[in-house]
Design a protein around this motif. Structure first.
Motif, PDB file in Angstrom:
ATOM      1  N   SER A 158      21.312   0.891 -15.438  1.00  0.00           N
ATOM      2  CA  SER A 158      20.757   0.693 -16.776  1.00  0.00           C
ATOM      3  C   SER A 158      20.690   1.980 -17.600  1.00  0.00           C
ATOM      4  CB  SER A 158      19.383   0.015 -16.715  1.00  0.00           C
ATOM      5  OG  SER A 158      19.499  -1.256 -16.093  1.00  0.00           O
ATOM      6  N   MET A 159      21.638   2.888 -17.386  1.00  0.00           N
ATOM      7  CA  MET A 159      21.715   4.036 -18.287  1.00  0.00           C
ATOM      8  C   MET A 159      22.264   3.519 -19.612  1.00  0.00           C
ATOM      9  SD  MET A 159      23.718   7.690 -18.090  1.00  0.00           S
ATOM     10  CE  MET A 159      22.770   8.692 -16.983  1.00  0.00           C
ATOM     11  N   ILE A 169      20.174  -1.670 -11.401  1.00  0.00           N
ATOM     12  CA  ILE A 169      21.514  -2.051 -11.855  1.00  0.00           C
ATOM     13  C   ILE A 169      21.489  -3.384 -12.597  1.00  0.00           C
ATOM     14  CG2 ILE A 169      23.847  -2.689 -11.112  1.00  0.00           C
ATOM     15  CD1 ILE A 169      23.536  -0.697  -8.823  1.00  0.00           C
ATOM     16  N   GLY A 170      21.907  -3.319 -13.852  1.00  0.00           N
ATOM     17  CA  GLY A 170      22.031  -4.541 -14.643  1.00  0.00           C
ATOM     18  C   GLY A 170      20.705  -5.219 -14.942  1.00  0.00           C
ATOM     19  N   ILE A 175      28.026   4.076 -15.679  1.00  0.00           N
ATOM     20  CA  ILE A 175      27.415   3.185 -16.654  1.00  0.00           C
ATOM     21  C   ILE A 175      28.115   1.832 -16.661  1.00  0.00           C
ATOM     22  CG2 ILE A 175      26.890   2.927 -19.135  1.00  0.00           C
ATOM     23  CD1 ILE A 175      27.572   6.359 -18.362  1.00  0.00           C
ATOM     24  N   GLY A 176      27.344   0.783 -16.442  1.00  0.00           N
ATOM     25  CA  GLY A 176      27.913  -0.566 -16.445  1.00  0.00           C
ATOM     26  C   GLY A 176      27.864  -1.171 -17.829  1.00  0.00           C
ATOM     27  N   GLY A 177      26.822  -1.951 -18.093  1.00  0.00           N
ATOM     28  CA  GLY A 177      26.677  -2.692 -19.346  1.00  0.00           C
ATOM     29  C   GLY A 177      26.981  -1.891 -20.607  1.00  0.00           C
ATOM     30  N   ASN A 209      31.746   1.700 -15.717  1.00  0.00           N
ATOM     31  CA  ASN A 209      32.150   0.711 -14.716  1.00  0.00           C
ATOM     32  C   ASN A 209      32.192  -0.635 -15.427  1.00  0.00           C
ATOM     33  OD1 ASN A 209      32.467  -1.048 -12.610  1.00  0.00           O
ATOM     34  ND2 ASN A 209      30.470  -0.631 -11.655  1.00  0.00           N
ATOM     35  N   HIS A 239      30.153   0.457  -4.207  1.00  0.00           N
ATOM     36  CA  HIS A 239      29.228  -0.062  -5.217  1.00  0.00           C
ATOM     37  C   HIS A 239      28.325  -1.117  -4.569  1.00  0.00           C
ATOM     38  CE1 HIS A 239      27.610  -2.070  -8.728  1.00  0.00           C
ATOM     39  NE2 HIS A 239      27.869  -0.953  -9.372  1.00  0.00           N
TER      40      HIS A 239
HETATM   41  P1  PGA Z   1      24.415  -1.033 -15.359  1.00  0.00           P
HETATM   42  O1  PGA Z   1      25.436  -0.931 -14.117  1.00  0.00           O
HETATM   43  O2  PGA Z   1      24.599   0.230 -16.155  1.00  0.00           O
HETATM   44  O3  PGA Z   1      24.838  -2.249 -16.094  1.00  0.00           O
HETATM   45  O4  PGA Z   1      23.044  -1.128 -14.775  1.00  0.00           O
HETATM   46  C1  PGA Z   1      25.629   0.270 -13.444  1.00  0.00           C
HETATM   47  C2  PGA Z   1      26.584   0.068 -12.301  1.00  0.00           C
HETATM   48  O5  PGA Z   1      26.538  -0.996 -11.673  1.00  0.00           O
HETATM   49  O6  PGA Z   1      27.392   0.957 -11.992  1.00  0.00           O
END
Ligand code: PGA
Length: 256
Positions: free
Chosen positions: A217-218, A176-177, A237-239, A13, A99
């Protein structure tokens, strides 16, 4: 993961990061670091304007493109919105809905998330439906009740055939994040609970076939342990999806 019954999906993501011109070099780096054979589907969800560039660059390496949001309406006077028809027309295969950032900053509720998921399904796009509790809810001990409600509401009116295209992403908001990942046990517990909710609605077989992802935060370090859990079928997965080497490592971890 349980590949006997369901697909493993590693989805990135990108949120509101990167530009279309950065996609090709990103995919080249990803290709260099990615395992040659893969046991998962890989998706990168970008802002809508970047989807055509992702489709083009991703084709050769079998990385699919996804959106991050969609309108619940089919067409009309909704300035700034993008419809499922428009996403499907350019070849979008997946799209995130619900989301927590959309729920929080754009006040999206469960009914709207449901309408968006249905709009996508009608056009043959797989919704990645996000659910997850806040820190307050976890501390109050209502995580499973809350997430169960979100899942039920999001799937309202979706039949068993359509369910096959749905992906659920469990993303605890506090993870998240933040760099604070849920432990593998915490993530497994909720993902297992989500499958139980789906089993109650649709029965054992459809529940067994739904891919449930963990997100929050994966990263390259913790992915293997999370993905080793029986009810975690991949990641959102974001970051870490913004770093090609890290994202490739997560893809490799899903090969275990
Ligand atoms: P993150 O984001 O991996 O940066 O925690 C995940 C997401 O918001 O889908």
């Amino acid at each position: 993961m349980n590949r006997k019954y369901r697909k493993t999906v590693i989805a990135g993501n990108w949120k509101m990061n990167m530009t279309a011109s950065e996609i090709k070099p990103f995919i080249e780096q990803l290709k260099e670091n990615m395992p040659k054979t893969r046991a998962c589907d890989v998706v990168l969800c970008t802002p809508a304007v970047m989807i055509p560039a992702m489709i083009k660059a991703g084709k050769e390496v079998k990385v699919a493109a996804g959106g991050q949001d969609v309108s619940k309406y089919e067409k009309g006077a909704y300035t700034g919105e993008v419809s499922a028809t428009q996403l499907a027309d350019i070849g979008t295969k997946y799209c995130i809905v619900g989301h927590s950032e959309r729920r929080q900053y754009h006040h999206e509720d469960d009914m709207l998330v449901n309408a968006k998921a249905r709009a996508l399904l009608e056009k043959g796009i797989a919704p990645i439906i996000c659910v997850g509790e806040s820190l307050e809810q976890r501390e109050a001990g209502v995580t499973m009740e809350y997430v169960a409600y979100q899942v039920k509401a999001a799937l309202n009116g979706i039949d068993a055939t359509q369910l096959r295209r749905c992906i659920i992403a469990y993303e605890p908001i506090w993870a998240i994040g933040t760099g604070k990942t849920a432990t593998a046990e915490q993530a497994q517990e909720v993902c297992e609970g989500i499958r139980a909710v789906i089993r109650k609605i649709y029965g054992a077989r459809p529940a067994r076939a739904v891919s449930i992802l963990y997100g929050g935060s994966m990263n390259a370090k913790n992915a293997a342990e999370l993905l080793a859990q029986p009810d975690i079928d991949g990641g959102l997965i974001g970051g870490a999806s913004l770093k090609p080497v890290d994202f490739a490592t997560i893809i490799a971890a899903s090969n275990q």
